[in-house]
Design an enzyme around this catalytic site. Structure first.
Site, PDB file in Angstrom:
ATOM      1  N   ARG A 222       0.808  -1.139   0.050  1.00  9.44           N
ATOM      2  CA  ARG A 222      -0.063   0.083  -0.123  1.00  9.44           C
ATOM      3  C   ARG A 222       0.755   1.090  -0.115  1.00  9.44           C
ATOM      4  NH1 ARG A 222      -5.025   2.057   3.699  1.00  9.44           N
ATOM      5  NH2 ARG A 222      -5.973   0.548   2.286  1.00  9.44           N
TER       6      ARG A 222
ATOM      7  N   ASP B  36     -16.808   8.280  -1.176  1.00 10.37           N
ATOM      8  CA  ASP B  36     -15.677   8.252  -0.490  1.00 10.37           C
ATOM      9  C   ASP B  36     -14.941   9.569   0.036  1.00 10.37           C
ATOM     10  OD1 ASP B  36     -12.822   7.199   0.478  1.00 10.37           O
ATOM     11  OD2 ASP B  36     -12.009   7.390  -1.714  1.00 10.37           O
TER      12      ASP B  36
ATOM     13  N   GLN C 171     -10.374  -3.626  -2.594  1.00 14.69           N
ATOM     14  CA  GLN C 171     -11.346  -3.139  -2.485  1.00 14.69           C
ATOM     15  C   GLN C 171     -12.525  -3.307  -3.352  1.00 14.69           C
ATOM     16  OE1 GLN C 171     -12.121  -0.811   0.633  1.00 14.69           O
ATOM     17  NE2 GLN C 171     -14.255  -1.122  -0.010  1.00 14.69           N
TER      18      GLN C 171
ATOM     19  N   ARG D 212     -14.036  -7.211   2.897  1.00 15.88           N
ATOM     20  CA  ARG D 212     -12.702  -7.136   2.297  1.00 15.88           C
ATOM     21  C   ARG D 212     -11.746  -8.264   2.958  1.00 15.88           C
ATOM     22  NH1 ARG D 212     -10.373  -2.410   2.505  1.00 15.88           N
ATOM     23  NH2 ARG D 212      -8.935  -3.488   1.126  1.00 15.88           N
TER      24      ARG D 212
ATOM     25  N   HIS E 299      -7.473   0.751  -6.142  1.00 17.27           N
ATOM     26  CA  HIS E 299      -7.589   0.056  -4.908  1.00 17.27           C
ATOM     27  C   HIS E 299      -8.200  -1.212  -5.521  1.00 17.27           C
ATOM     28  CE1 HIS E 299      -7.769  -0.682  -0.867  1.00 17.27           C
ATOM     29  NE2 HIS E 299      -8.654   0.359  -0.444  1.00 17.27           N
TER      30      HIS E 299
ATOM     31  N   CYS F 152     -16.093   2.844   0.966  1.00 20.27           N
ATOM     32  CA  CYS F 152     -14.824   2.044   1.263  1.00 20.27           C
ATOM     33  C   CYS F 152     -14.689   2.322   2.953  1.00 20.27           C
ATOM     34  CB  CYS F 152     -13.816   2.360   0.494  1.00 20.27           C
ATOM     35  SG  CYS F 152     -13.274   3.951   0.319  1.00 20.27           S
TER      36      CYS F 152
END
Ligand code: CP
Ligand code: NVA
Length: 332
Positions: A106, A229, A136, A315, A133, A270
């Site tokens: 990440r 988001d 996700q 997730r 991402h 998310c």
């Protein structure tokens, strides 16, 4: 379907059939976990988890999923390693590749995770970059599929900063799976033209569609999923808050936006989300700008339409599927 040895860097690298395979595997692993059936398919292996940005969900999902698969984990935090400061990505990739069977990354630019994958002799998984991402996305697709029983034809409206990792990734995910994607935001925040064109071409093949609109009524009309988001992402400078709040406030997911969507529409995010003043940054910005909520109102976040915590749980199941698929799924 055999994804053994593959990297998982962005959804654009995978066919709709491969994505479906990972979603089915995730659903199977989730069902097994709920029944208490253990899946230590990779006992004795180890994975490295590099986080140059902070995380709650992604880190926990990788750790729990790895342990469920029988693997050990080593967490490298944003300040606790030599990466980038004293050691190049290419060297890090080869060092970690000699000790671990998989590497999660990440961080910042997509080119960093691409470089890591180029030099690492083991699968590399993208745990979020500025551009994408992808883990996700699998969680979001699984959650939508569980809720509506299908992906094809579902309309997802993304409100807010659509030119960053979440907007880009959702547009790709929808195009790949034959869904209708609408970016509903100020034109300044539309995804990059080249990516939009690429997604439109994919959508032509899958039966999906891509719409970019500044009009909230048009964007949210007939939406099955309304998604948002944070307005300022990790790694962005504090100076952008003023501009973001000004530009994106008209695209807040509130009662009016949800009322314009389908009657059975759901809300997704998310996470983490600024829906109240119970966080340090939320409180600070709230006081500075005289607001109590940002990208989503507390009313919508806490409503029955909100499936954000189901999404968060997924997730873990989907990240487990990504690791299992790329490390190898045993024959049953
Ligand atoms: N959604 C998400 O990636 O959350 P974290 O930043 O907590 O990992
Ligand atoms: N756009 C957000 C997503 C967090 C999961 C960020 O990059 O901070």
């Amino acid at each position: 379907m055999d994804l053994k040895g593959r990297d998982f860097l962005k959804l654009l690298d995978f066919t709709p059939e491969e994505i479906k395979y990972m979603l089915d595997l995730a659903a199977d692993l989730k069902a097994k976990k709920k029944k208490g059936i253990l899946t230590p398919w990779h006992r004795g292996k180890n994975v490295a988890l590099i986080f140059e940005k902070t995380s709650t969900r992604t880190r926990c999902a990788f750790e729990v999923a790895a342990h469920d698969l029988g693997m050990g984990t080593t967490y490298l935090d944003p300040s606790g390693s030599q990466i980038g400061k004293k050691e190049s990505i290419a060297d890090t990739a080869r060092v970690l590749g000699g000790m671990f069977e998989g590497i999660e990354y990440r961080g910042f630019g997509q080119e960093i995770v691409d470089e890591l994958a180029k030099y690492a002799p083991v699968p590399v998984w993208n745990g979020l970059t500025n551009e994408f991402h992808p883990t996700q996305m699998l969680a979001d697709l699984l959650t939508i599929k569980e809720h509506f029983g299908r992906l094809e034809g579902v309309k997802l409206t993304y409100m807010g900063d659509a030119r960053y990792n979440m907007g880009n990734s959702l547009m790709v995910a929808c195009a790949k799976m034959g869904m209708h994607f609408a970016a509903c935001t100020s034109g300044k925040y539309f995804p990059e033209k080249r990516l939009v064109e690429e997604c439109k071409k994919i959508a032509e093949q899958t039966g999906g569609s891509i719409l970019l609109t500044e009009d909230v009524k048009e964007g949210t009309k007939d939406a099955d999923v309304v998604y948002t988001d944070v307005w300022v992402s990790m790694g962005e400078p504090d100076e952008v808050w003023t501009e973001r709040i000004r530009d994106l406030s008209p695209y807040q997911v509130n009662g009016a936006a949800m009322a314009n969507a389908k009657a059975d529409a759901v809300f997704m995010h998310c996470l983490p989300a600024f829906h109240d003043l119970k966080t340090k940054i939320g409180k600070e910005m709230g006081e500075k700008f005289g607001i109590t909520e940002m990208e989503v109102t507390d009313e919508v976040f806490e409503s029955k339409a909100s499936i954000v915590f189901e999404e968060a749980e997924n997730r873990m199941h989907t990240i487990k599927a990504v690791m299992a698929a790329t490390l190898g799924v045993p024959e049953e």
